[in-house]
Design a protein around this motif. Structure first.
Motif, mmCIF file in Angstrom:
data_model
loop_
_atom_site.group_PDB
_atom_site.id
_atom_site.type_symbol
_atom_site.label_atom_id
_atom_site.label_comp_id
_atom_site.label_asym_id
_atom_site.label_seq_id
_atom_site.Cartn_x
_atom_site.Cartn_y
_atom_site.Cartn_z
ATOM 1 N N ALA A 105 0.881 -1.168 0.000
ATOM 2 C CA ALA A 105 0.000 0.000 0.000
ATOM 3 C C ALA A 105 0.912 1.209 0.000
ATOM 4 C CB ALA A 105 -0.910 0.010 1.224
ATOM 5 N N PHE A 106 0.506 2.265 -0.671
ATOM 6 C CA PHE A 106 1.346 3.449 -0.733
ATOM 7 C C PHE A 106 0.536 4.662 -1.108
ATOM 8 C CE2 PHE A 106 1.360 1.380 -4.790
ATOM 9 C CZ PHE A 106 1.251 2.400 -5.715
ATOM 10 N N ALA A 107 1.145 5.811 -0.902
ATOM 11 C CA ALA A 107 0.460 7.073 -1.146
ATOM 12 C C ALA A 107 1.215 7.907 -2.161
ATOM 13 C CB ALA A 107 0.325 7.846 0.162
ATOM 14 N N ILE A 108 0.493 8.807 -2.801
ATOM 15 C CA ILE A 108 1.050 9.754 -3.754
ATOM 16 C C ILE A 108 0.660 11.148 -3.279
ATOM 17 C CG2 ILE A 108 0.879 10.602 -6.141
ATOM 18 C CD1 ILE A 108 0.430 7.730 -7.027
ATOM 19 N N PRO A 109 1.560 12.117 -3.385
ATOM 20 C CA PRO A 109 1.218 13.475 -2.937
ATOM 21 C C PRO A 109 -0.103 13.961 -3.533
ATOM 22 C CG PRO A 109 3.539 13.361 -3.499
ATOM 23 C CD PRO A 109 2.945 12.037 -3.904
ATOM 24 N N GLY A 110 -0.819 14.746 -2.757
ATOM 25 C CA GLY A 110 -2.059 15.327 -3.250
ATOM 26 C C GLY A 110 -3.306 14.571 -2.852
ATOM 27 N N GLY A 111 -3.162 13.387 -2.248
ATOM 28 C CA GLY A 111 -4.349 12.686 -1.760
ATOM 29 C C GLY A 111 -4.684 11.385 -2.432
ATOM 30 N N TYR A 112 -3.746 10.790 -3.168
ATOM 31 C CA TYR A 112 -3.968 9.476 -3.767
ATOM 32 C C TYR A 112 -3.405 8.397 -2.855
ATOM 33 C CZ TYR A 112 -5.118 11.652 -8.272
ATOM 34 O OH TYR A 112 -5.702 12.384 -9.276
ATOM 35 N N VAL A 113 -4.202 7.365 -2.606
ATOM 36 C CA VAL A 113 -3.762 6.224 -1.805
ATOM 37 C C VAL A 113 -4.166 4.950 -2.540
ATOM 38 C CG1 VAL A 113 -4.071 4.954 0.345
ATOM 39 C CG2 VAL A 113 -3.910 7.451 0.389
ATOM 40 N N PHE A 114 -3.221 4.030 -2.675
ATOM 41 C CA PHE A 114 -3.476 2.766 -3.362
ATOM 42 C C PHE A 114 -3.130 1.599 -2.447
ATOM 43 C CE2 PHE A 114 -2.815 5.829 -6.733
ATOM 44 C CZ PHE A 114 -3.826 5.523 -7.631
ATOM 45 N N VAL A 115 -3.946 0.560 -2.528
ATOM 46 C CA VAL A 115 -3.692 -0.682 -1.807
ATOM 47 C C VAL A 115 -3.830 -1.816 -2.820
ATOM 48 C CG1 VAL A 115 -6.126 -0.877 -1.128
ATOM 49 C CG2 VAL A 115 -4.373 -2.075 0.189
ATOM 50 N N THR A 116 -3.050 -2.868 -2.661
ATOM 51 C CA THR A 116 -3.099 -3.965 -3.628
ATOM 52 C C THR A 116 -4.157 -4.989 -3.236
ATOM 53 O OG1 THR A 116 -1.450 -5.307 -2.477
ATOM 54 C CG2 THR A 116 -0.629 -3.686 -4.085
ATOM 55 N N SER A 117 -4.680 -5.682 -4.242
ATOM 56 C CA SER A 117 -5.654 -6.737 -3.959
ATOM 57 C C SER A 117 -5.014 -7.866 -3.166
ATOM 58 C CB SER A 117 -6.243 -7.272 -5.274
ATOM 59 O OG SER A 117 -5.218 -7.742 -6.136
ATOM 60 N N GLY A 118 -3.697 -8.068 -3.333
ATOM 61 C CA GLY A 118 -3.002 -9.084 -2.559
ATOM 62 C C GLY A 118 -3.012 -8.783 -1.080
ATOM 63 N N LEU A 119 -2.846 -7.513 -0.732
ATOM 64 C CA LEU A 119 -2.897 -7.135 0.679
ATOM 65 C C LEU A 119 -4.316 -7.266 1.207
ATOM 66 C CD1 LEU A 119 -1.557 -6.105 3.214
ATOM 67 C CD2 LEU A 119 -1.804 -3.766 2.361
ATOM 68 N N LEU A 120 -5.295 -6.824 0.439
ATOM 69 C CA LEU A 120 -6.689 -6.930 0.881
ATOM 70 C C LEU A 120 -7.066 -8.368 1.196
ATOM 71 C CD1 LEU A 120 -8.631 -4.487 -1.496
ATOM 72 C CD2 LEU A 120 -7.861 -4.088 0.847
ATOM 73 N N ALA A 121 -6.557 -9.301 0.394
ATOM 74 C CA ALA A 121 -6.888 -10.711 0.596
ATOM 75 C C ALA A 121 -6.319 -11.256 1.903
ATOM 76 C CB ALA A 121 -6.368 -11.542 -0.579
ATOM 77 N N ASN A 122 -5.344 -10.544 2.477
ATOM 78 C CA ASN A 122 -4.714 -11.003 3.709
ATOM 79 C C ASN A 122 -5.158 -10.223 4.941
ATOM 80 O OD1 ASN A 122 -2.395 -13.160 3.267
ATOM 81 N ND2 ASN A 122 -2.453 -11.840 1.451
ATOM 82 N N LEU A 123 -6.114 -9.321 4.769
ATOM 83 C CA LEU A 123 -6.685 -8.602 5.902
ATOM 84 C C LEU A 123 -7.972 -9.290 6.340
ATOM 85 C CD1 LEU A 123 -6.169 -4.908 4.736
ATOM 86 C CD2 LEU A 123 -4.627 -6.335 6.115
ATOM 87 N N ASN A 124 -8.369 -9.047 7.585
ATOM 88 C CA ASN A 124 -9.520 -9.771 8.130
ATOM 89 C C ASN A 124 -10.719 -8.904 8.462
ATOM 90 O OD1 ASN A 124 -8.234 -12.318 8.099
ATOM 91 N ND2 ASN A 124 -7.174 -11.846 10.015
ATOM 92 N N SER A 125 -10.541 -7.586 8.485
ATOM 93 C CA SER A 125 -11.656 -6.751 8.911
ATOM 94 C C SER A 125 -11.527 -5.348 8.334
ATOM 95 C CB SER A 125 -11.704 -6.658 10.445
ATOM 96 O OG SER A 125 -10.597 -5.906 10.924
ATOM 97 N N GLU A 126 -12.609 -4.598 8.438
ATOM 98 C CA GLU A 126 -12.581 -3.222 7.982
ATOM 99 C C GLU A 126 -11.625 -2.387 8.822
ATOM 100 O OE1 GLU A 126 -16.256 -1.415 6.509
ATOM 101 O OE2 GLU A 126 -15.894 0.232 7.917
ATOM 102 N N ALA A 127 -11.481 -2.741 10.090
ATOM 103 C CA ALA A 127 -10.545 -2.004 10.943
ATOM 104 C C ALA A 127 -9.118 -2.178 10.439
ATOM 105 C CB ALA A 127 -10.655 -2.494 12.388
ATOM 106 N N GLU A 128 -8.757 -3.386 9.991
ATOM 107 C CA GLU A 128 -7.411 -3.604 9.464
ATOM 108 C C GLU A 128 -7.205 -2.824 8.165
ATOM 109 O OE1 GLU A 128 -6.370 -7.739 9.259
ATOM 110 O OE2 GLU A 128 -6.660 -8.050 11.417
ATOM 111 N N LEU A 129 -8.220 -2.787 7.324
ATOM 112 C CA LEU A 129 -8.133 -1.947 6.122
ATOM 113 C C LEU A 129 -7.977 -0.485 6.522
ATOM 114 C CD1 LEU A 129 -8.451 -1.231 3.107
ATOM 115 C CD2 LEU A 129 -10.937 -1.302 3.457
ATOM 116 N N ALA A 130 -8.738 -0.062 7.505
ATOM 117 C CA ALA A 130 -8.719 1.352 7.914
ATOM 118 C C ALA A 130 -7.340 1.774 8.413
ATOM 119 C CB ALA A 130 -9.776 1.596 8.997
ATOM 120 N N VAL A 131 -6.673 0.938 9.211
ATOM 121 C CA VAL A 131 -5.369 1.348 9.741
ATOM 122 C C VAL A 131 -4.300 1.356 8.642
ATOM 123 C CG1 VAL A 131 -5.828 0.705 12.126
ATOM 124 C CG2 VAL A 131 -4.870 -1.018 10.557
#
Length: 294
Positions: A105-131
């Motif tokens: 997951a990474f950010a770009i100046p100006g307000g862009y944030v990207f997360v990979t589908s691979g990371l999402l598949a390894n998270l368990n809850s909305e709280a983990e996505l949120a942090v």
């Protein structure tokens, strides 16, 4: 995710006068970024936004978004809700899911944030996505990437690379073997520069600061801040077992070190706000439902 691809393109961005393509890199498309990079020390918000737009466009030319529109909408909703509690709520925040098995997951100046589908598949809850998103939001609000570019004094290299490209333009002969050779040579130079400048990631202090701010931002927005510790424990357990996490590990402090810092911050948070653990959003069911939606 091929993060190198984004940063190697970024590294060529001072070539404002070049109207050519080398190794599938369109130097002409990078002209607007160059003028902003020369002003990093005093860049204002409109310049930051323009810079971010260019970086995001270049990233999406190298890495495709996940086709699940419902998932994109869900991640955007969570991200924008979090960003509304940040120190820069008025940025035009945009969140996206990249279609790659890599964990990042990474950010770009100006307000862009990207997360990979691979990371999402390894998270368990909305709280983990949120942090995870809160960590990247912190990089943007603190302007960490802009400061890193300035610290690296990368314009020295960019000037050198510009000389190489100008030389190429002068010698260019369409259809010749020299043309193909020079294309490859410049593309290799760009790749090496991108690796040198950016694969080391942000500084350790910046990453730990973003974790600290992520814990507090998540709590402020009503999410369970302990979820960031859970994510770090998961990443720590995956070390050495998956190449998909190699880039994240190469560009961030060790998960165990980050976990120590996070635990210290959670203890401070508990002392300041004894109700930290009470009524905090976790929502594993909503998260799993979002991953299933098409």
């Amino acid at each position: 995710m091929k993060l190198n691809a984004l940063w190697l393109v970024l590294a060529c961005s001072c070539l404002a006068s070049c109207k050519m393509t080398a190794g599938n890199i369109d130097f002409g498309a990078l002209s607007k970024v160059g003028s902003s990079l020369t002003q990093l020390g005093s860049i204002d918000e409109p310049q930051e936004l323009a810079l971010g737009d260019d970086f995001a466009a270049m990233l999406l030319g190298a890495s495709k978004l996940h086709p699940n529109k419902a998932l994109q909408s869900y991640v955007n909703n969570v991200g924008r809700y979090l960003a509304s509690y940040s120190d820069r709520p008025d940025l035009p925040w945009t969140f996206g899911v990249l279609d790659t098995p890599d964990l990042n997951a990474f950010a770009i100046p100006g307000g862009y944030v990207f997360v990979t589908s691979g990371l999402l598949a390894n998270l368990n809850s909305e709280a983990e996505l949120a942090v995870v998103l809160a960590h990247e939001i912190a990089h943007v609000t603190e302007r960490h990437q802009l400061a890193q570019l300035e610290r690296d004094n990368s314009m020295n290299f960019l000037s050198s690379l510009a000389t190489t490209v100008v030389s190429y333009q002068e010698q260019r002969k369409p259809g010749s073997g020299l043309n193909n050779y020079r294309n490859r040579q410049i593309a290799d130079s760009v790749l090496n520069a991108g690796q040198q400048l950016f694969t080391k990631g942000l500084s350790r202090d910046d990453e730990l600061a973003a974790d600290t701010l992520a814990v507090r931002l998540a709590a402020r927005a009503g999410y369970d801040p302990y979820a960031l510790a859970a994510v770090m424990q998961k990443l720590d357990s995956m070390q050495g077992n998956s190449s998909a996490i190699s880039l994240l590990l190469a560009t961030h402090p060790a998960p165990a070190d980050r976990l120590t810092n996070i635990e210290q911050q959670l203890q401070k948070l508990e002392k300041q706000h004894p109700d930290t653990r009470s009524v905090r959003l976790d929502l594993p069911e909503r998260y799993q439902a979002a991953l299933r939606r098409k």
